[in-house]
Design a protein around this motif. Structure first.
Motif, PDB file in Angstrom:
ATOM      1  N   ALA A  29      78.894  78.230  46.941  1.00  0.00           N
ATOM      2  CA  ALA A  29      80.061  77.396  47.243  1.00  0.00           C
ATOM      3  C   ALA A  29      80.693  76.862  45.962  1.00  0.00           C
ATOM      4  O   ALA A  29      81.922  76.874  45.802  1.00  0.00           O
ATOM      5  CB  ALA A  29      79.655  76.248  48.164  1.00  0.00           C
ATOM      6  N   ARG A  30      79.856  76.392  45.039  1.00  0.00           N
ATOM      7  CA  ARG A  30      80.375  75.876  43.773  1.00  0.00           C
ATOM      8  C   ARG A  30      81.136  76.947  43.000  1.00  0.00           C
ATOM      9  O   ARG A  30      82.234  76.704  42.474  1.00  0.00           O
ATOM     10  CB  ARG A  30      79.214  75.357  42.917  1.00  0.00           C
ATOM     11  CG  ARG A  30      79.665  74.821  41.545  1.00  0.00           C
ATOM     12  CD  ARG A  30      78.482  74.398  40.698  1.00  0.00           C
ATOM     13  NE  ARG A  30      77.694  75.539  40.286  1.00  0.00           N
ATOM     14  CZ  ARG A  30      76.368  75.613  40.414  1.00  0.00           C
ATOM     15  NH1 ARG A  30      75.691  74.632  40.971  1.00  0.00           N
ATOM     16  NH2 ARG A  30      75.724  76.684  39.986  1.00  0.00           N
ATOM     17  N   GLU A  31      80.544  78.148  42.918  1.00  0.00           N
ATOM     18  CA  GLU A  31      81.183  79.209  42.148  1.00  0.00           C
ATOM     19  C   GLU A  31      82.536  79.586  42.737  1.00  0.00           C
ATOM     20  O   GLU A  31      83.493  79.859  41.999  1.00  0.00           O
ATOM     21  CB  GLU A  31      80.266  80.432  42.094  1.00  0.00           C
ATOM     22  CG  GLU A  31      78.968  80.214  41.330  1.00  0.00           C
ATOM     23  CD  GLU A  31      79.208  79.832  39.893  1.00  0.00           C
ATOM     24  OE1 GLU A  31      79.875  80.591  39.178  1.00  0.00           O
ATOM     25  OE2 GLU A  31      78.744  78.755  39.472  1.00  0.00           O
ATOM     26  N   SER A 129      79.831  68.068  44.627  1.00  0.00           N
ATOM     27  CA  SER A 129      79.718  68.618  45.959  1.00  0.00           C
ATOM     28  C   SER A 129      79.738  67.487  46.989  1.00  0.00           C
ATOM     29  O   SER A 129      79.217  66.399  46.725  1.00  0.00           O
ATOM     30  CB  SER A 129      78.403  69.395  46.060  1.00  0.00           C
ATOM     31  OG  SER A 129      77.980  69.633  47.356  1.00  0.00           O
ATOM     32  N   VAL A 130      80.299  67.798  48.138  1.00  0.00           N
ATOM     33  CA  VAL A 130      80.295  66.853  49.254  1.00  0.00           C
ATOM     34  C   VAL A 130      78.863  66.490  49.650  1.00  0.00           C
ATOM     35  O   VAL A 130      78.581  65.370  50.077  1.00  0.00           O
ATOM     36  CB  VAL A 130      81.058  67.450  50.456  1.00  0.00           C
ATOM     37  CG1 VAL A 130      80.924  66.570  51.684  1.00  0.00           C
ATOM     38  CG2 VAL A 130      82.530  67.663  50.106  1.00  0.00           C
ATOM     39  N   SER A 131      77.939  67.419  49.481  1.00  0.00           N
ATOM     40  CA  SER A 131      76.545  67.171  49.855  1.00  0.00           C
ATOM     41  C   SER A 131      75.952  65.995  49.098  1.00  0.00           C
ATOM     42  O   SER A 131      75.167  65.209  49.656  1.00  0.00           O
ATOM     43  CB  SER A 131      75.711  68.431  49.617  1.00  0.00           C
ATOM     44  OG  SER A 131      76.111  69.464  50.494  1.00  0.00           O
ATOM     45  N   GLY A 160      93.443  71.684  47.672  1.00  0.00           N
ATOM     46  CA  GLY A 160      92.172  70.975  47.574  1.00  0.00           C
ATOM     47  C   GLY A 160      91.017  71.879  47.982  1.00  0.00           C
ATOM     48  O   GLY A 160      91.074  72.530  49.027  1.00  0.00           O
ATOM     49  N   LEU A 161      89.965  71.920  47.153  1.00  0.00           N
ATOM     50  CA  LEU A 161      88.802  72.766  47.428  1.00  0.00           C
ATOM     51  C   LEU A 161      87.548  71.911  47.309  1.00  0.00           C
ATOM     52  O   LEU A 161      87.274  71.335  46.255  1.00  0.00           O
ATOM     53  CB  LEU A 161      88.739  73.928  46.440  1.00  0.00           C
ATOM     54  CG  LEU A 161      89.970  74.849  46.475  1.00  0.00           C
ATOM     55  CD1 LEU A 161      90.590  74.945  45.100  1.00  0.00           C
ATOM     56  CD2 LEU A 161      89.605  76.220  47.005  1.00  0.00           C
ATOM     57  N   PHE A 162      86.773  71.842  48.395  1.00  0.00           N
ATOM     58  CA  PHE A 162      85.634  70.935  48.475  1.00  0.00           C
ATOM     59  C   PHE A 162      84.395  71.728  48.874  1.00  0.00           C
ATOM     60  O   PHE A 162      84.370  72.341  49.946  1.00  0.00           O
ATOM     61  CB  PHE A 162      85.903  69.844  49.511  1.00  0.00           C
ATOM     62  CG  PHE A 162      87.087  68.970  49.201  1.00  0.00           C
ATOM     63  CD1 PHE A 162      86.912  67.646  48.851  1.00  0.00           C
ATOM     64  CD2 PHE A 162      88.383  69.469  49.280  1.00  0.00           C
ATOM     65  CE1 PHE A 162      88.004  66.824  48.577  1.00  0.00           C
ATOM     66  CE2 PHE A 162      89.483  68.660  49.003  1.00  0.00           C
ATOM     67  CZ  PHE A 162      89.288  67.335  48.647  1.00  0.00           C
ATOM     68  N   ALA A 163      83.361  71.706  48.054  1.00  0.00           N
ATOM     69  CA  ALA A 163      82.146  72.470  48.321  1.00  0.00           C
ATOM     70  C   ALA A 163      81.129  71.620  49.068  1.00  0.00           C
ATOM     71  O   ALA A 163      80.944  70.434  48.768  1.00  0.00           O
ATOM     72  CB  ALA A 163      81.539  72.963  47.006  1.00  0.00           C
TER      73      ALA A 163
END
Length: 202
Positions: A29-31, A129-131, A160-163
């Motif tokens: 997800a991060r990548e 990360s949202v986590s 907007g991009l949220f992992a």
């Protein structure tokens, strides 16, 4: 349109104002978030909220993907792990705790103002990360914070991009978070599964 480069099979880009939740294993997800952030045009600004890596590491990740205009890059570094030697020519705001969502919101807004505020033009906003936020706050509080950021994204015409590491949370938590976004990119299998609005396909 916000171009995604060659890293997103079947996705040409996203419409302005789209909030994207990128789900899957944390690294994948991060990548994918970094891939999309680094695919911007020279006139676009980039703001990254990082809860798991230092600002210097984020800059290196972005620059490994291509040329990045540091004058158009801002980083909100969240948590105690800070750079002893921060990156040069990059605006960095620090927030001590992932539980301080007000601080994160204010720091993000400050960096956007530094890019020109309402006149900043096109901006790619990433949160990794949202986590981490979920690990330091209640679900309802984190959801409201994300809803504020996605509303700003929509109103400003940003991307907007949220992992989120979906394997780290129960399905109900992920479903609740998903409701704050227009689109979901699921990277669980290694390939992309896309659903929602604001997606421009090849």
């Amino acid at each position: 349109m916000y171009d995604t480069g060659v890293a997103f099979d079947g996705v040409a880009g996203f419409e302005p104002g789209t909030g994207v939740l990128v789900t899957g294993e944390q690294r994948r997800a991060r990548e994918r978030v970094y891939d999309a952030l680094a695919a911007g045009d020279a006139d676009e600004g980039v703001v990254v909220v990082t809860t798991e890596r230092t600002a210097r590491a984020v800059v290196a990740d972005l620059e490994n993907r291509g040329a990045v205009d540091r004058s158009r890059l801002g980083i909100v570094q969240v948590g105690a792990d800070t750079d002893a030697d921060p990156p040069e020519r990059v605006a960095v705001e620090r927030v001590a705790s992932p539980g301080d969502l007000t601080g994160v919101s204010l720091a993000t807004a400050k960096l956007v103002r530094g890019l020109g505020g309402e006149d900043a033009g096109r901006i790619r906003l990433g949160l990794v990360s949202v986590s981490t936020l979920l690990g330091h706050g209640e679900l309802g509080t984190v959801f409201r914070f994300l809803h504020v950021l996605t509303a700003r994204t929509s109103g400003g015409g940003w991307l907007g991009l949220f992992a989120v590491d979906s394997a780290a949370h129960d399905p109900q938590t992920v479903s609740t978070i998903r409701a704050a976004f227009d689109t979901e990119l699921d990277t669980t299998t290694g390939s992309l599964s896309v659903r929602g609005t604001g997606v421009l396909r090849d």
